[in-house]
Design an enzyme around this catalytic site. Structure first.
Site, PDB file in Angstrom:
ATOM      1  N   HIS B  57       0.821  -1.207   0.000  1.00 49.21           N
ATOM      2  CA  HIS B  57       0.000   0.000   0.000  1.00 49.21           C
ATOM      3  C   HIS B  57       0.857   1.260   0.000  1.00 49.21           C
ATOM      4  CE1 HIS B  57      -3.113  -2.821   0.842  1.00 49.21           C
ATOM      5  NE2 HIS B  57      -2.634  -3.118   2.031  1.00 49.21           N
ATOM      6  N   HIS B 219      -6.884  -4.435  -1.164  1.00 54.18           N
ATOM      7  CA  HIS B 219      -6.194  -5.699  -1.409  1.00 54.18           C
ATOM      8  C   HIS B 219      -6.800  -6.390  -2.617  1.00 54.18           C
ATOM      9  CE1 HIS B 219      -6.228  -4.827   2.918  1.00 54.18           C
ATOM     10  NE2 HIS B 219      -4.951  -5.170   2.864  1.00 54.18           N
TER      11      HIS B 219
END
Ligand SMILES: Nc1ncnc2c1ncn2[C@@H]1O[C@H](COP(=O)(O)OP(=O)(O)O)[C@@H](O)[C@H]1O
Ligand SMILES: Nc1ncnc2c1ncn2[C@@H]1O[C@H](COP(=O)(O)OP(=O)(O)O)[C@@H](O)[C@H]1O
Ligand SMILES: [Mg+2]
Ligand SMILES: [Mg+2]
Ligand SMILES: [Mg+2]
Ligand SMILES: [Mg+2]
Lengths: 215, 331, 331, 215
Positions: B57, B219
């Site tokens: 991320h 995700h």
């Protein structure tokens, strides 16, 4: 049903570890459908660690051995699977206690403890579309096999079959726990990665037992 | 897969090594626990702020460790919560008499690891609390699920608690501030393409050439629905409507507006989204007084974006305005 | 094509509108001339610094207009030099008694537009000079070609001349500084994928699944050669060798190292490249004392990266260290 | 060869503009091979402007008209093409001067002036693989046709054929100017976008002339 010693426990745990490593890609693909694709990677990296330290694990008794395995898993596996699988091994070990042999009834108690540990850790129930939806029917089946007088090999073969069915049945469920639950109705139609993982691993244990378990 | 990768299993450690080499004075990298921390933390005068989450991320969260933001980031592997041991070791290394605040995005794995790590740290007398972030409106909250996900909005919580900690606030007060910001922060994202985790080596999911995933998770988790590709303005309108009506934000509100790129979308396109969002908010009587257009919380190389709104008051505005100094910078 | 776009012909204006909305106090957007300028420029006390180029390289250059860097950016359409009129109007708007410095990356179209614009501005009594930037080592300089291209290294020239202008240096001195930085700056890039210009709607060139373009230009121009995909370290080694041996940089040198993402590569991967470059430079006895890892000069959504080295001395180091304030920021 | 008036100049320029707009995609694809793909877009946007302001262009005389067109192009077209094409029109207009009609010889002189303007602006020569490699042989051909006594229609047909050949011949050249020159030897094998653009446009002028030029 005859009793099981450290040698058989070694066989079972090593088979679990090897199956996790061998199925990295398959388990990851299962998790990619409605999850994030890391289930295979997480299990493989964690159980690689189990295999790497294999000879040095404390084997004072079966309980200690399983608890130590649980600690390696918890320490090394990330994601949801680390805490879940680690808890399962630790609870099983605590239930086994300081013993060198296990009866069938003891194995049932260990599996029930593992299930309770997972439920508590994951705040999950049967029907939430998790590995519990395989673990619970498999434990029930073991209990039934013992009652019917099956030996370990027979019981394992039966459990493997139950596991496969139960894993496939998760396809009809809607996920209510874990990452897949965010997709609600869209999680229907594909099997749960953790549930199928347990079934695949049980199949491998069954095979290994028929080959080496009696020795 | 065409990515700059050597061994996929070393993706995270090599990234962290690079980060440490680029910031030799301000950061400390602890390879044993996959940990990046401020070189001058912990401090007795400051609550230590720690964010944990899976990797993939970036810049969240390893690249926002620094003055006024995180004291440490405790990343797991790509998309995997860190194992409990990392959490425990991080809490020990960051232990301050004023306490340690663990920020956790609301995912099952992360919550488990941090709960367990917290218990272990506490058993050694360390003062630790957890604050859970859950800004994603994509999937309706329900008792059947584990609650909303935490996504890009966590930047605002981090910035605010970082500022509160920097000025010496007590742990309780830091938590109050963090909860307050989380409570007025809402996000929704959209994917134009799937991301490719290095260890998987192929796209995480299949999206047709004319399809988008509305409400995607960071995700790559599926979101609200798969839709036909449409133009930038129409996509913004749908994201914004979901976000605005959730809190809800209403006429007269002053807000921070973030357009967050998911990794594969160039910043030029993010400004095209920002333009529309700003205009549409104005139509609703909502005034954007703080603007954030960049990559904050990505999903590897996914093309896509998320919109975040934070309802501002004087207190939050001042915290977001406070100075900070982090590795992700331009000059 | 899956991009956040409305009308491809409005790609640049809509982006600039978004940029202006996000920076209402610091920037002024002049739609008639496609121009973004500091709201407080020009100033009688300062040389005005202007960078022109095609769009599609964001954050370069419209997002680095601000204190300590550019007074204005004069962008053309995607990958197209601005028409001469924009240059002329920009020079007029930015006219300062201390002069206007036009920074131009070395491309035929840009040089023509800026030469013509400069002449027109001069004919109205405006003091204007041009500084050409040419840091790309990918293609060998030869009398047959128009000389090296200007790519990501122009960030360093901008930062240095911006700092010199900010402290009130005269035009000659600002130019001296800019030339000095350009002379010690070298870059080479690599593409993993082609970019998709919004108006074209399909990839600019075809790259096989296992191919990379070594030495690619920031407009997708072919570079040194098409090669087989390999791992991150091997790619860094090839880029670095080309860059280091060109100036050359040698043992004992202190350098700034930039790893610039080309638009579609996540920052995690950029740090993996940075790690290797830093290590390899150390092996050559070259010390990295300033680190830059981010997107600076992109090629739309191209996956890829470039490496830039700047040989530092005290003067350049101080200029790069000076404060600045630009729209591309994190908090 | 008969003389040409404003009406024919209008026809030619409008045809150029329309061809540029119609071929946006094709010209862009040509430029994408070793360039940056924007040649079609740049020409189309610029000549759209020419068409949009068509009726209001100052038509005091042919020279003024062409210079004004050149100014719109320079003001509106970015990239290399703006300055190059703008210069060409302006030089042609300056050479035409304050006249209402053009002889074939005057058109040759205008084209020569345009070529010189492009050479100066782009510091390019014949053989550098640019639009000059079409413009120069086309001008030579026009001169030869005039000498041979062809009329305008015959001359144009011949020029269009020459242009097509010359444009195709650029495929064998190595680019030494413009963006394509960075690729050196790799620029060989594909035609130059600008050169082919001029050829396509000349083909369209030829067609239009056969259809409407005599009227
Ligand atoms: N709350 C929970 N309780 C029990 N098991 C769970 C829970 N959430 C997920 N699981 C199991 O874990 C599996 C996913 O594991 P993993 O991929 O490691 O998790 P993550 O979602 O964190 O990436 C699921 O397929 C499911 O069987
Ligand atoms: N220096 C030059 N002199 C003359 N013509 C040139 C020159 N450079 C390029 N050209 C012509 O311009 C064409 C490319 O135009 P365009 O795409 O607008 O330029 P850019 O390279 O700036 O994108 C080339 O195909 C060539 O015919
Ligand atoms: Mg998972
Ligand atoms: Mg995960
Ligand atoms: Mg161009
Ligand atoms: Mg071009």
């Amino acid at each position: 049903m005859s009793s099981t010693g450290q040698q058989q426990v070694d066989l079972v745990v090593r088979t679990i570890a090897q199956a996790a490593v061998d199925n990295e890609k398959y388990f990851g693909d299962l998790d990619a459908v409605v999850g994030d694709g890391d289930f295979g990677y997480s299990l493989a990296r964690g159980f690689e660690n189990v295999l790497a330290g294999w000879d040095d694990v404390d084997r004072t008794d079966i309980g200690t051995f399983l608890k130590k395995i649980g600690m390696v898993i918890t320490a090394r596996i990330g994601g949801t699977s680390g805490p879940i699988w680690g808890t399962a091994f630790m609870r099983a070990g605590m239930t086994a206690g300081a013993t060198d042999t296990l009866t069938g009834e003891q194995v049932v108690a260990m599996l029930r403890a593992a299930v309770e540990g997972i439920k508590a850790r994951g705040q999950a129930e049967v029907g939430d579309k998790t590995l519990l939806d395989v673990l619970v029917p498999v434990t029930d089946r073991l209990e039934a096999e013992i009652a019917a007088g099956s030996d370990a090999a027979q019981a394992l073969a039966a459990m493997a079959a139950t596991a496969q069915e139960a894993a496939e049945a998760t396809a009809d469920m809607v996920a209510r726990r874990g990452r897949a639950s965010y997709t609600g109705e869209r999680s229907r139609g594909s099997v749960d990665a953790g549930a199928m993982g347990v079934a695949v691993i049980l199949g491998r244990i069954d095979e290994a037992w028929q080959r080496e378990g009696a020795s | 897969m065409k990515k700059f990768v050597n061994n996929p299993q070393q993706f995270v450690p090599e990234m962290l090594e690079g980060l440490a080499l680029a910031n030799p004075h301000s950061l400390r990298y602890v390879p044993e626990h996959n940990l990046v921390m401020r070189a001058d933390s912990p401090s007795d005068d400051r609550v230590s702020i720690v964010q944990g989450s899976g990797s993939g991320h970036e810049p969240a969260h390893v690249m926002i460790v620094g003055k006024g933001m995180l004291d440490a980031a405790c990343p797991g592997d790509v998309f995997a919560a860190p194992p409990m041991n990392y959490v425990y070791e991080t809490a020990k290394l960051l232990a301050s008499p004023k306490g340690v605040l663990l920020l956790v995005n609301n995912y099952t794995g992360d919550r488990m690891a941090f709960d367990m790590g917290k218990e272990m740290a506490e058993s050694e007398g360390i003062k630790v609390e957890i604050l859970t972030i859950n800004d994603d409106v994509a999937v309706k909250d329900s008792t059947y699920t584990v609650g909303r996900r935490g996504v890009a909005g966590n930047f605002f919580v981090i910035k605010a608690v970082g500022a509160a900690a920097a000025r010496g606030d007590e742990l309780d007060e830091v938590i109050r501030v963090g909860k307050k910001v989380n409570d007025v922060t809402r996000t929704m994202g959209v994917a134009l393409t799937a991301c490719t985790p290095p260890a998987k080596g192929s796209p995480l999911f299949e999206l047709g050439d004319d399809e988008i995933e509305m409400g995607v998770g960071i995700h790559g988790e599926p979101g609200r629905e798969r839709k036909k590709m449409t133009n930038a303005d129409a996509i913004v309108d749908e994201l914004l409507d979901a976000v605005v009506t959730d809190l809800p934000y209403s006429s007269g509100d002053q807000v921070a507006l973030m357009v967050n790129g998911l990794g594969g979308t160039p910043i030029s396109e993010l400004y095209i989204l920002f333009r529309r969002a700003h205009q549409q908010l104005a139509e609703r009587g909502i005034t954007v007084t703080r603007s954030y257009v960049n990559e904050y919380c990505t999903s590897l190389d996914m093309a896509g974006a998320s919109l975040t709104l934070v309802k501002l008051d004087e207190e939050i505005d001042a915290l977001l305005d406070a100075p900070a100094e982090v590795p992700i910078r331009v000059f």
